[in-house]
Scaffold this motif. Structure first.
Motif, PDB file in Angstrom:
ATOM      1  N   LEU A 286      86.882 -69.236 -22.222  1.00  0.00           N
ATOM      2  CA  LEU A 286      86.474 -69.910 -20.993  1.00  0.00           C
ATOM      3  C   LEU A 286      85.561 -71.067 -21.373  1.00  0.00           C
ATOM      4  O   LEU A 286      84.395 -70.866 -21.727  1.00  0.00           O
ATOM      5  CB  LEU A 286      85.744 -68.928 -20.079  1.00  0.00           C
ATOM      6  CG  LEU A 286      85.232 -69.436 -18.742  1.00  0.00           C
ATOM      7  CD1 LEU A 286      86.366 -69.979 -17.899  1.00  0.00           C
ATOM      8  CD2 LEU A 286      84.520 -68.312 -17.991  1.00  0.00           C
ATOM      9  N   GLY A 287      86.124 -72.280 -21.358  1.00  0.00           N
ATOM     10  CA  GLY A 287      85.344 -73.419 -21.807  1.00  0.00           C
ATOM     11  C   GLY A 287      84.992 -73.262 -23.275  1.00  0.00           C
ATOM     12  O   GLY A 287      85.849 -73.064 -24.126  1.00  0.00           O
ATOM     13  N   ASP A 288      83.685 -73.290 -23.568  1.00  0.00           N
ATOM     14  CA  ASP A 288      83.242 -73.167 -24.960  1.00  0.00           C
ATOM     15  C   ASP A 288      82.696 -71.778 -25.273  1.00  0.00           C
ATOM     16  O   ASP A 288      81.911 -71.609 -26.197  1.00  0.00           O
ATOM     17  CB  ASP A 288      82.183 -74.224 -25.277  1.00  0.00           C
ATOM     18  CG  ASP A 288      80.959 -74.098 -24.373  1.00  0.00           C
ATOM     19  OD1 ASP A 288      80.975 -73.247 -23.466  1.00  0.00           O
ATOM     20  OD2 ASP A 288      79.989 -74.854 -24.580  1.00  0.00           O
ATOM     21  N   ARG A 289      83.156 -70.766 -24.509  1.00  0.00           N
ATOM     22  CA  ARG A 289      82.674 -69.398 -24.739  1.00  0.00           C
ATOM     23  C   ARG A 289      83.840 -68.415 -24.732  1.00  0.00           C
ATOM     24  O   ARG A 289      84.900 -68.680 -24.150  1.00  0.00           O
ATOM     25  CB  ARG A 289      81.655 -68.974 -23.678  1.00  0.00           C
ATOM     26  CG  ARG A 289      80.382 -69.807 -23.719  1.00  0.00           C
ATOM     27  CD  ARG A 289      79.421 -69.435 -22.597  1.00  0.00           C
ATOM     28  NE  ARG A 289      78.775 -68.143 -22.834  1.00  0.00           N
ATOM     29  CZ  ARG A 289      77.728 -67.964 -23.634  1.00  0.00           C
ATOM     30  NH1 ARG A 289      77.211 -68.973 -24.299  1.00  0.00           N
ATOM     31  NH2 ARG A 289      77.187 -66.781 -23.777  1.00  0.00           N
ATOM     32  N   ARG A 290      83.622 -67.280 -25.413  1.00  0.00           N
ATOM     33  CA  ARG A 290      84.611 -66.193 -25.401  1.00  0.00           C
ATOM     34  C   ARG A 290      83.986 -64.969 -24.754  1.00  0.00           C
ATOM     35  O   ARG A 290      82.857 -64.599 -25.057  1.00  0.00           O
ATOM     36  CB  ARG A 290      85.050 -65.832 -26.824  1.00  0.00           C
ATOM     37  CG  ARG A 290      86.022 -64.648 -26.880  1.00  0.00           C
ATOM     38  CD  ARG A 290      86.479 -64.370 -28.297  1.00  0.00           C
ATOM     39  NE  ARG A 290      85.420 -63.834 -29.139  1.00  0.00           N
ATOM     40  CZ  ARG A 290      85.125 -62.535 -29.232  1.00  0.00           C
ATOM     41  NH1 ARG A 290      85.784 -61.637 -28.523  1.00  0.00           N
ATOM     42  NH2 ARG A 290      84.164 -62.135 -30.047  1.00  0.00           N
ATOM     43  N   TYR A 291      84.740 -64.321 -23.846  1.00  0.00           N
ATOM     44  CA  TYR A 291      84.256 -63.132 -23.158  1.00  0.00           C
ATOM     45  C   TYR A 291      85.170 -61.950 -23.494  1.00  0.00           C
ATOM     46  O   TYR A 291      86.370 -61.996 -23.220  1.00  0.00           O
ATOM     47  CB  TYR A 291      84.234 -63.356 -21.644  1.00  0.00           C
ATOM     48  CG  TYR A 291      83.192 -64.355 -21.210  1.00  0.00           C
ATOM     49  CD1 TYR A 291      81.914 -63.938 -20.839  1.00  0.00           C
ATOM     50  CD2 TYR A 291      83.467 -65.722 -21.187  1.00  0.00           C
ATOM     51  CE1 TYR A 291      80.948 -64.856 -20.449  1.00  0.00           C
ATOM     52  CE2 TYR A 291      82.512 -66.645 -20.803  1.00  0.00           C
ATOM     53  CZ  TYR A 291      81.248 -66.204 -20.430  1.00  0.00           C
ATOM     54  OH  TYR A 291      80.288 -67.108 -20.064  1.00  0.00           O
ATOM     55  N   PRO A 292      84.616 -60.884 -24.099  1.00  0.00           N
ATOM     56  CA  PRO A 292      85.430 -59.709 -24.403  1.00  0.00           C
ATOM     57  C   PRO A 292      85.743 -58.912 -23.134  1.00  0.00           C
ATOM     58  O   PRO A 292      84.889 -58.769 -22.248  1.00  0.00           O
ATOM     59  CB  PRO A 292      84.533 -58.901 -25.352  1.00  0.00           C
ATOM     60  CG  PRO A 292      83.135 -59.297 -24.982  1.00  0.00           C
ATOM     61  CD  PRO A 292      83.210 -60.737 -24.554  1.00  0.00           C
ATOM     62  N   LEU A 293      86.959 -58.431 -23.043  1.00  0.00           N
ATOM     63  CA  LEU A 293      87.404 -57.645 -21.891  1.00  0.00           C
ATOM     64  C   LEU A 293      87.699 -56.221 -22.333  1.00  0.00           C
ATOM     65  O   LEU A 293      88.503 -56.006 -23.243  1.00  0.00           O
ATOM     66  CB  LEU A 293      88.657 -58.266 -21.276  1.00  0.00           C
ATOM     67  CG  LEU A 293      88.545 -59.724 -20.815  1.00  0.00           C
ATOM     68  CD1 LEU A 293      89.888 -60.206 -20.280  1.00  0.00           C
ATOM     69  CD2 LEU A 293      87.459 -59.886 -19.769  1.00  0.00           C
ATOM     70  N   THR A 294      87.060 -55.265 -21.697  1.00  0.00           N
ATOM     71  CA  THR A 294      87.284 -53.841 -21.960  1.00  0.00           C
ATOM     72  C   THR A 294      87.511 -53.146 -20.629  1.00  0.00           C
ATOM     73  O   THR A 294      87.242 -53.729 -19.568  1.00  0.00           O
ATOM     74  CB  THR A 294      86.072 -53.227 -22.693  1.00  0.00           C
ATOM     75  OG1 THR A 294      84.885 -53.456 -21.903  1.00  0.00           O
ATOM     76  CG2 THR A 294      85.884 -53.841 -24.076  1.00  0.00           C
TER      77      THR A 294
END
Length: 295
Positions: free
Chosen positions: A47-55
């Motif tokens: 997302l843009g310049d970030r990564r978000y982990p999904l669990t």
């Protein structure tokens, strides 16, 4: 580019259950507010310049001004996603706490983990609204309004924030290149574009996205294949695989199995199931709105 998510005229949004191997758009944005609830497995959002982990149990909001792409899906990954038209959001987001829902790209963290009870209730609500889509427009629009309100309340009630990881500029650059064209460049060319050595780029890309450059490249090829193949009515799997950038059907088959846990033949079965579901849905609509028989 603004993507069309297939919201039917007369509806305030749409609900879909996504399973790994099914079509998810490449990096994109859309006019609708989106919410995701992970059911099982794992993945990540860039997302843009970030990564978000999904669990499992992660609830994530995606806003109209945000480019996003789903990556690194495990073989059992499933999530619900729903989108809401701006007019519906404006009717619902009338309180101070709900104001972020009206913004294009609000400041803050909008991914949190829910407790098991909220996950079950919200999952059941997604399911009910999806089922209503083939029966009654008024019913689904009412359900979408409630789903939006309930999901936002569940988000606010959770204190378990999912922190995003800042992406190195080189990783962001390479991800954008491969999202635009998976066959755009080899590793050495990508490294030059990122101003890093090949080994450093490979290492930091894997650390920050959770996948190797080659796996990320194949994920983008697979997404292209799924868009080209559709439901298998316009082209063959072999033709779509070669056009998507796979060197052979054997390579495509291996990547498909690795990333979805299924064989490509499952796509044909899924298409048949979709057709049967549509027929059953049309039958329910006909029966619901058919005039009563005279006595």
């Amino acid at each position: 580019m603004i993507d069309d998510l297939g919201v039917r005229a007369g509806l305030d949004g749409r609900v879909v259950r996504h399973r790994v191997g099914e079509v998810r758009p490449r990096a994109h944005r859309h006019a609708e507010l989106e919410v995701n609830l992970v059911v099982r497995g794992t993945a990540s959002y860039l997302l843009g310049d970030r990564r978000y982990p999904l669990t499992p149990g992660t609830l994530t909001w995606l806003f109209p001004g945000q480019d996003h792409v789903l990556v690194d899906e495990s073989s059992d990954h499933e999530l619900w996603w729903a989108v809401f038209r701006p007019a519906l959001v404006a009717r619902i987001a009338t309180t101070r706490q709900a104001r972020p829902l009206l913004e294009e790209d609000p400041v803050g963290q909008f991914s949190r983990r829910l407790d098991s009870g909220r996950v079950r209730r919200l999952g059941a609500l997604f399911h009910e609204v999806q089922d209503a889509e083939t029966a009654d427009d008024v019913l689904i629009n009412t359900g979408l309004a409630y789903l939006l309100s309930f999901a936002w309340r569940a988000f606010l009630d959770s204190n378990d924030v999912v922190e995003g990881v800042d992406l190195h500029p080189a990783v962001e650059t390479v991800a954008h290149i491969l999202q635009a064209d998976p066959d755009a460049a080899d590793l050495a060319t990508l490294a030059r574009a990122a101003h890093l050595s090949s080994s450093h780029l490979s290492r930091i890309f894997k650390q920050q996205t959770g996948v190797s450059i080659s796996r990320f490249r194949n994920q983008q090829r697979l997404q292209r294949f799924l868009r080209l193949y559709g439901k298998g009515r316009r082209t063959t799997a072999l033709t779509a695989a070669l056009e998507a950038g796979f060197g052979s059907y054997a390579q495509f088959y291996r990547v498909f199995r690795e990333q979805t846990g299924r064989s490509p033949s499952a796509l044909r079965t899924a298409s048949v199931d979709d057709d049967l579901s549509q027929v059953r849905g049309n039958r329910r609509v006909t029966e619901t709105h058919a005039p009563a028989k005279p006595d």
